[in-house]
Design an enzyme around this catalytic site. Structure first.
Site, PDB file in Angstrom:
ATOM      1  N   GLY A  10       1.036  -1.208   0.082  1.00 32.72           N
ATOM      2  CA  GLY A  10       0.153   0.213   0.239  1.00 32.72           C
ATOM      3  C   GLY A  10       1.153   1.025   0.067  1.00 32.72           C
ATOM      4  O   GLY A  10       0.218   1.902   0.815  1.00 32.72           O
ATOM      5  N   ARG A  44      -1.650  -1.275  -6.377  1.00 34.29           N
ATOM      6  CA  ARG A  44      -2.161  -2.241  -7.909  1.00 34.29           C
ATOM      7  C   ARG A  44      -1.621  -0.860  -8.937  1.00 34.29           C
ATOM      8  O   ARG A  44      -1.882  -1.710  -9.937  1.00 34.29           O
ATOM      9  CB  ARG A  44      -3.598  -1.465  -7.036  1.00 34.29           C
ATOM     10  CG  ARG A  44      -4.338  -3.228  -6.694  1.00 34.29           C
ATOM     11  CD  ARG A  44      -5.888  -2.846  -6.226  1.00 34.29           C
ATOM     12  NE  ARG A  44      -6.173  -3.713  -5.449  1.00 34.29           N
ATOM     13  CZ  ARG A  44      -6.871  -4.699  -5.490  1.00 34.29           C
ATOM     14  NH1 ARG A  44      -7.273  -5.236  -7.128  1.00 34.29           N
ATOM     15  NH2 ARG A  44      -7.019  -5.409  -5.023  1.00 34.29           N
ATOM     16  N   LYS A 145      -4.201   0.264  14.176  1.00 36.57           N
ATOM     17  CA  LYS A 145      -5.342   0.181  14.052  1.00 36.57           C
ATOM     18  C   LYS A 145      -6.268   0.400  12.739  1.00 36.57           C
ATOM     19  O   LYS A 145      -5.085   1.469  12.024  1.00 36.57           O
ATOM     20  CB  LYS A 145      -5.017   1.107  15.015  1.00 36.57           C
ATOM     21  CG  LYS A 145      -5.506   2.759  14.530  1.00 36.57           C
ATOM     22  CD  LYS A 145      -6.504   3.646  15.740  1.00 36.57           C
ATOM     23  CE  LYS A 145      -6.475   4.684  14.784  1.00 36.57           C
ATOM     24  NZ  LYS A 145      -6.969   5.729  14.142  1.00 36.57           N
ATOM     25  N   LYS A 179       4.543   8.950  20.790  1.00 34.53           N
ATOM     26  CA  LYS A 179       4.810  10.487  20.662  1.00 34.53           C
ATOM     27  C   LYS A 179       6.334  10.761  22.096  1.00 34.53           C
ATOM     28  O   LYS A 179       5.787   9.876  23.080  1.00 34.53           O
ATOM     29  CB  LYS A 179       3.239  10.633  20.920  1.00 34.53           C
ATOM     30  CG  LYS A 179       2.381  11.114  19.584  1.00 34.53           C
ATOM     31  CD  LYS A 179       1.658  12.409  20.017  1.00 34.53           C
ATOM     32  CE  LYS A 179       1.153  11.730  18.776  1.00 34.53           C
ATOM     33  NZ  LYS A 179       0.730  12.998  18.688  1.00 34.53           N
ATOM     34  N   GLU A 213     -10.436  18.956  18.814  1.00 33.60           N
ATOM     35  CA  GLU A 213      -9.613  18.603  17.236  1.00 33.60           C
ATOM     36  C   GLU A 213     -10.595  19.870  16.581  1.00 33.60           C
ATOM     37  O   GLU A 213     -11.800  19.760  16.588  1.00 33.60           O
ATOM     38  CB  GLU A 213      -9.537  18.139  16.078  1.00 33.60           C
ATOM     39  CG  GLU A 213      -8.087  16.585  16.373  1.00 33.60           C
ATOM     40  CD  GLU A 213      -8.262  15.315  15.487  1.00 33.60           C
ATOM     41  OE1 GLU A 213      -7.128  14.337  15.310  1.00 33.60           O
ATOM     42  OE2 GLU A 213      -9.638  15.339  14.759  1.00 33.60           O
ATOM     43  N   ASP A 232     -12.093   5.714  16.190  1.00 31.88           N
ATOM     44  CA  ASP A 232     -10.810   6.004  15.419  1.00 31.88           C
ATOM     45  C   ASP A 232     -10.252   6.266  16.926  1.00 31.88           C
ATOM     46  O   ASP A 232      -9.010   5.959  16.710  1.00 31.88           O
ATOM     47  CB  ASP A 232     -11.210   6.738  15.566  1.00 31.88           C
ATOM     48  CG  ASP A 232     -10.387   7.616  15.047  1.00 31.88           C
ATOM     49  OD1 ASP A 232      -9.892   7.242  13.960  1.00 31.88           O
ATOM     50  OD2 ASP A 232     -10.401   9.296  14.159  1.00 31.88           O
ATOM     51  N   HIS A 237      -5.487   5.584  21.310  1.00 33.89           N
ATOM     52  CA  HIS A 237      -5.113   6.552  21.861  1.00 33.89           C
ATOM     53  C   HIS A 237      -5.686   7.153  22.965  1.00 33.89           C
ATOM     54  O   HIS A 237      -4.516   7.040  23.851  1.00 33.89           O
ATOM     55  CB  HIS A 237      -4.887   8.048  21.296  1.00 33.89           C
ATOM     56  CG  HIS A 237      -4.408   7.644  19.292  1.00 33.89           C
ATOM     57  ND1 HIS A 237      -4.129   6.779  18.922  1.00 33.89           N
ATOM     58  CD2 HIS A 237      -5.035   8.498  18.809  1.00 33.89           C
ATOM     59  CE1 HIS A 237      -4.552   6.622  17.770  1.00 33.89           C
ATOM     60  NE2 HIS A 237      -4.868   7.406  16.804  1.00 33.89           N
ATOM     61  N   LYS A 322     -14.476  16.120  16.935  1.00 28.47           N
ATOM     62  CA  LYS A 322     -13.648  16.737  15.721  1.00 28.47           C
ATOM     63  C   LYS A 322     -14.892  17.912  15.571  1.00 28.47           C
ATOM     64  O   LYS A 322     -15.382  18.447  15.559  1.00 28.47           O
ATOM     65  CB  LYS A 322     -13.532  15.922  14.475  1.00 28.47           C
ATOM     66  CG  LYS A 322     -12.642  14.843  14.371  1.00 28.47           C
ATOM     67  CD  LYS A 322     -12.385  14.306  13.552  1.00 28.47           C
ATOM     68  CE  LYS A 322     -12.031  13.326  13.735  1.00 28.47           C
ATOM     69  NZ  LYS A 322     -10.532  13.592  13.295  1.00 28.47           N
TER      70      LYS A 322
HETATM   71  C1  BG6 Z   1      -5.991   8.773  14.065  1.00 28.12           C
HETATM   72  C2  BG6 Z   1      -7.586   8.978  13.831  1.00 28.12           C
HETATM   73  O1  BG6 Z   1      -5.246   7.944  14.960  1.00 28.12           O
HETATM   74  O2  BG6 Z   1      -5.315  10.168  15.265  1.00 28.12           O
HETATM   75  C3  BG6 Z   1      -7.630  10.659  13.341  1.00 28.12           C
HETATM   76  O3  BG6 Z   1      -7.789   8.597  12.928  1.00 28.12           O
HETATM   77  C4  BG6 Z   1      -6.368  11.712  14.505  1.00 28.12           C
HETATM   78  O4  BG6 Z   1      -8.720  11.007  13.038  1.00 28.12           O
HETATM   79  C5  BG6 Z   1      -5.679  11.191  14.574  1.00 28.12           C
HETATM   80  O5  BG6 Z   1      -7.271  12.589  14.078  1.00 28.12           O
HETATM   81  C6  BG6 Z   1      -4.303  12.350  15.648  1.00 28.12           C
HETATM   82  O6  BG6 Z   1      -4.062  11.984  15.803  1.00 28.12           O
HETATM   83  P1  BG6 Z   1      -2.569  13.141  16.213  1.00 28.12           P
HETATM   84  O7  BG6 Z   1      -1.373  12.760  16.440  1.00 28.12           O
HETATM   85  O8  BG6 Z   1      -2.616  14.407  14.781  1.00 28.12           O
HETATM   86  O9  BG6 Z   1      -2.982  13.311  16.864  1.00 28.12           O
END
Ligand code: BG6
Length: 474
Positions: A10, A44, A145, A179, A213, A232, A237, A322
């Site tokens: 990919g 592909r 994930k 991180k 976000e 998600d 996280h 979001k």
């Molecule tokens: C990803 C999610 O795993 O983590 C996203 O799929 C999210 O939706 C992102 O925005 C956040 O990661 P970071 O490192 O930008 O805080």
């Protein structure tokens, strides 16, 4: 570092574009890719090696919030020397026959930057062609994930993986574990003994975990609408953030010991499906590739407890979403006020101390305290004692999480990767909450989310902390 071949299934995926290719560029620049290491990109598309190089060049020059620095032509050229392209479908046997001819290393990392539905084709075909067989070198698999979509599917995937690989070959990547700011929590807690005695139910009133976000789903509707915010970022996280902040000290700093302590926290979380609040931002169903009548959560807020002696009855509030007012990710540990607090009756005298692990944007570890306003009277003001990355006097380079985790995978260090049990414990907590998904509350773009999320804390006599930007400013 051993030399090896990195095979990316990919190479034209979003993940490769946004994260992997930029991370490999950075590693090249820092001399972290061993000499002779090769990168085989698979997709592909019909492409020549030349086309692949042009593609990588254009990816590196795309606007990318995670990768903003200048691209040096000399580094790019060095990276290009390593690149090889292999076109074909992962279902197709011939692809793997060709791949075996391409692989000139016994040490191999297979990185699956492709759809989970395709994983089994990759595994079967790698095995048929003996490409997953460790002979005279090491073989590692990196996957991201989502590991499943719920507990049964995660278990099925973990079982499938074990048919072809051993657990020590499987690197399940949650980029939050890479991180620097998250990893530093362990150092802060366990290398400084003065704070650790306070991290328990006697001193802590409650804990808040926030991941907000100020932007929407962009072009990721096809993926996001199937998943929602809880799965998600909540399932992975944020639960890991909680584990880092509350786990017991490991018996040693090793993969086994650190993972064991993280796991204990994940396994003792109590899902409270009645208290979860779901939200959706206004206009979400009009986003690209989103169902017209979608009930997918773009926000959630929940309350939970850790069922152990140390944190018994300490509420933990977690929220993420979001299109909100501010982009900020943090863990706040709010301490109790003693009953007869000296100066407690003065203005802001009853403000509690808060330990903040600010993951982003103004990264740091900060203790909110009260100080005296200079002058002839005793007046108080909240202030921050801070360790800030951005004003680090030594100007240390902060590696991107993907870069950091790729280095760990090359070294064979799984400390900051999830094992099967962790992923399953995370789903065991999330499943009952996800099943409680009702029609989400609609919230205004640029707000803090639905008011029902505020009620969740108000009922307990508490409120969400407004994330401060007053510390660790540039
Ligand atoms: C990803 C999610 O795993 O983590 C996203 O799929 C999210 O939706 C992102 O925005 C956040 O990661 P970071 O490192 O930008 O805080």
């Amino acid at each position: 570092m051993d030399s090896f071949a990195l095979v990316i299934f990919g190479i034209t995926s979003n993940l490769s574009q946004i994260k992997l290719i930029p991370a490999l560029y950075d590693m090249e620049e820092k001399g972290l890719l061993p000499s002779g290491m090769t990168i085989v990109g698979i997709s592909r598309r019909e492409m020549s090696d030349r086309n692949l190089k042009d593609y990588v060049h254009s990816v590196l020059h795309l606007e990318n919030i995670h990768h903003k620095h200048e691209i040096k032509e000399a580094t790019f050229k060095k990276l290009c020397m390593r690149l090889k392209y292999l076109g074909g479908s992962v279902e197709d046997q011939q692809l793997y026959e060709k791949l075996s001819k391409f692989l000139d290393h016994n040490n191999r990392i297979f990185y699956l930057a492709t759809y989970p539905d395709l994983y089994h084709y990759v595994f079967e075909n790698l095995q048929k062609n003996k490409l997953n067989k460790q002979s005279g070198g090491w073989i590692r698999l990196m996957i991201e994930k989502p590991i499943g979509n719920d507990l049964p599917s995660a278990k099925a995937l973990n079982n499938l993986l074990l048919k072809y690989f051993t657990e020590d070959q499987i690197f399940r990547l949650d980029h939050y574990l890479g991180k620097e700011t998250l990893q530093n929590i362990l150092t802060f807690r366990f290398a400084n003994d003065i704070f650790e005695p306070l991290i328990n139910r006697d001193s802590i009133d409650h804990i808040q975990i926030t991941a907000l976000e100020d932007f929407g789903i962009g072009k990721r509707g096809g993926y996001f609408d199937q998943v929602g915010t809880l799965k998600d970022v909540g399932q992975n996280h944020q639960l890991q953030m909680l584990a880092f902040a509350t786990m017991n000290v490991p018996s040693e700093f090793s993969n086994e010991a650190v993972t064991k302590e993280r796991l204990k926290i994940l396994q003792s979380l109590m899902p409270l499906p009645d208290s979860i609040i779901y939200g959706q931002y206004e206009g979400y169903p009009r986003e690209e590739n989103v169902a017209e009548n979608s009930n997918t959560d773009t926000f959630y807020a929940l309350k939970t407890y850790i069922n152990n002696e140390r944190f018994k009855d300490v509420p933990i509030y977690i929220r993420a979403g979001k299109n909100l007012k501010q982009t900020v990710t943090e863990i706040s540990i709010v301490f109790k006020n003693p009953p007869n607090k000296l100066l407690g009756s003065l203005d802001c005298g009853d403000e509690p101390n808060v330990l903040i692990y600010r993951i982003q944007p103004n990264e740091g570890i900060v203790l909110k305290i009260l100080t005296k306003i200079p002058g002839y009277e005793t007046k108080l003001q909240p202030e921050y004692m801070q360790y800030c990355y951005r004003i680090d006097p030594h100007r240390h380079y902060i590696p991107d999480p993907y870069e950091r985790l790729l280095v760990d995978a090359i070294r064979g260090d799984q400390t900051f990767f999830n094992d099967a049990e962790e992923v399953e414990a995370q789903w065991a907590f999330i499943d009952p909450l996800a099943q409680a998904l009702k029609k989400p509350h609609i919230y205004k773009n640029g707000s803090w989310g639905p008011k029902e999320a505020d009620e969740l804390l108000k009922k307990d006599g508490r409120a969400w902390l407004e994330p401060s930007m007053e510390f660790c400013r540039m």
